[in-house]
Motif scaffolding. Structure first.
Motif, short mmCIF file in Angstrom:
data_model
loop_
_atom_site.label_atom_id
_atom_site.label_comp_id
_atom_site.label_asym_id
_atom_site.label_seq_id
_atom_site.Cartn_x
_atom_site.Cartn_y
_atom_site.Cartn_z
N GLU A 172 0.57 -1.43 0.66
CA GLU A 172 1.59 -0.57 1.38
C GLU A 172 1.40 -0.40 2.47
O GLU A 172 0.54 -0.82 3.51
CB GLU A 172 1.11 0.69 0.58
N GLN A 188 2.98 4.98 2.59
CA GLN A 188 4.07 4.98 1.79
C GLN A 188 4.08 4.60 0.43
O GLN A 188 4.01 3.24 0.23
CB GLN A 188 5.18 4.18 2.78
N ILE A 189 4.65 5.43 -0.49
CA ILE A 189 4.51 5.15 -1.96
C ILE A 189 5.80 5.55 -2.42
O ILE A 189 6.41 6.64 -2.33
CB ILE A 189 3.28 5.82 -2.59
N HIS A 190 6.59 4.57 -3.13
CA HIS A 190 7.83 4.94 -3.36
C HIS A 190 8.73 5.41 -2.64
O HIS A 190 9.62 6.31 -3.04
CB HIS A 190 7.90 5.47 -4.74
N GLY A 191 8.66 5.16 -1.51
CA GLY A 191 9.57 5.42 -0.38
C GLY A 191 9.20 6.97 0.33
O GLY A 191 9.77 7.13 1.43
N ASP A 192 7.96 7.54 -0.30
CA ASP A 192 7.55 8.82 0.39
C ASP A 192 6.32 8.49 1.12
O ASP A 192 5.55 7.86 0.92
CB ASP A 192 7.25 9.94 -0.55
N HIS A 249 -2.47 -0.71 -10.51
CA HIS A 249 -1.35 -0.68 -9.62
C HIS A 249 -0.95 -2.21 -9.16
O HIS A 249 -1.53 -2.74 -8.29
CB HIS A 249 -1.18 0.19 -8.41
N ASP A 251 2.56 -4.12 -7.34
CA ASP A 251 3.89 -4.34 -6.74
C ASP A 251 4.81 -3.18 -7.23
O ASP A 251 5.91 -3.37 -7.82
CB ASP A 251 4.51 -5.68 -7.32
N GLY A 252 4.46 -1.89 -7.10
CA GLY A 252 5.30 -0.76 -7.52
C GLY A 252 5.29 -0.41 -8.70
O GLY A 252 6.04 0.54 -9.09
N SER A 253 4.52 -0.88 -9.71
CA SER A 253 4.55 -0.84 -11.14
C SER A 253 2.95 -0.40 -11.51
O SER A 253 1.97 -0.67 -10.52
CB SER A 253 5.04 -1.61 -12.03
N THR A 254 2.77 0.58 -12.47
CA THR A 254 1.52 1.04 -12.86
C THR A 254 1.18 0.72 -14.37
O THR A 254 2.07 1.15 -15.12
CB THR A 254 1.00 2.58 -12.35
#
Length: 293
Positions: A172, A188-192, A249, A251-254
């Motif tokens: 990230e 930054q995780i999922h835009g936050d 986790h 590439d954005g998926s879990t």
């Protein structure tokens, strides 16, 4: 090169100690699967951090099993994380890496911080019990933040120790922002943008770090004493185990896996995370007590 005495004072090593240092360092590089480097550089630092991430897990089995962690000497950390093929928490992972980097010719300042990850803004303050490194690379301006000991969200690459810019890592994006206590690390995780910890730029003597480690590994309600936490950062994923709950986790998926028993948790510890459980006592019985903590 100097080594820290228990009081944090640098003293020149004897010739025999230099030979011992080199032997420990070679064992460390064999443990993380890298050739012994020829000299310090930024590329070498990046390679070491990545190899450490994927080879030596974050884990708190000693505190969980009632074993205090207070000896942060190079010999003790190497014996555990390298010789016994164990992992450790921040004081151990970053502590061992600090010795190795110093022996290679990097400048290393040991820092301490306060964890705020996953805590609401109005939550009571945690103690200053996180250990990170500020590393100077010969030929490079400024210093770099290095942290291989923050568990599931640990830095996967060194970043420049400066507030402001968004900095890329192998995973990230991260950034440092000014904070009343010094600097705060955010990811930054999922835009936050989420805060992980804030830390002072004041160098910490080894004796103070040893006290922090002793507290973290013995205080009756400390997170490392009352629950199981294990993590490893591969090139493509973050593996996080908390009690019976395994999260992968990528590439954005879990992917979330709920393990059925303490026996299945031990299979993950030895298989996925590569932890040698020898000499720890009845780990399965203790893990069964904290499956849902």
């Amino acid at each position: 090169m100097t080594v820290d005495s228990p009081g944090g004072q640098g003293v020149p090593p004897a010739a025999g100690e230099e030979r011992s240092d080199r032997g420990m360092d070679k064992a460390y590089f064999a443990r993380i699967g890298l050739e012994y480097p020829l000299g310090p550089s930024l590329d070498t630092l990046r390679d070491i951090v990545a190899a450490h991430n994927r080879s030596i897990p974050f884990e708190n089995l000693d505190p969980l099993m009632g074993i205090p962690v207070h000896d942060l000497s190079a010999e003790a950390l190497s014996a555990k994380l390298v010789g016994r093929r164990r992992g450790g928490y921040c004081y151990e992972n970053n502590g061992l890496l600090a010795y190795v980097l110093e022996h290679l010719g990097y400048g290393v300042d040991r820092l301490a911080g306060r964890v705020v990850w996953m805590r609401p803004p109005d939550a009571p303050k945690t103690g200053v019990t996180h250990h990170v490194l500020a590393v100077t690379v010969p030929g490079e301006d400024g210093r770099f933040l290095v942290d291989v000991g923050f568990g599931g969200q640990t830095l996967s690459s060194p970043i420049r120790l400066e507030a402001g810019p968004v900095q890329r890592t192998r995973h990230e994006p991260y950034r440092l922002v000014d904070h009343p206590e010094g600097l705060q690390l955010q990811t930054q995780i999922h835009g936050d943008w989420l805060p992980l910890y804030q830390f002072s730029l004041r160098t910490q003597p080894l004796v103070d770090l040893s006290i922090g480690s002793w507290y973290s590994s013995t205080y009756p309600t400390a997170v490392f004493v009352v629950g199981l936490s294990v993590a490893l950062v591969t090139d493509t994923a973050r593996w996080n185990l908390r009690g019976r709950n395994l999260a992968i986790h990528t590439d954005g998926s879990t992917e979330k896996i709920r393990l059925a028993s303490a026996a299945e948790v031990l299979e993950q510890l030895t298989g996925r995370f590569g932890i040698d459980l020898a000499g720890l006592g009845d780990v399965e019985a203790r893990v069964s007590q904290v499956l849902d903590t």
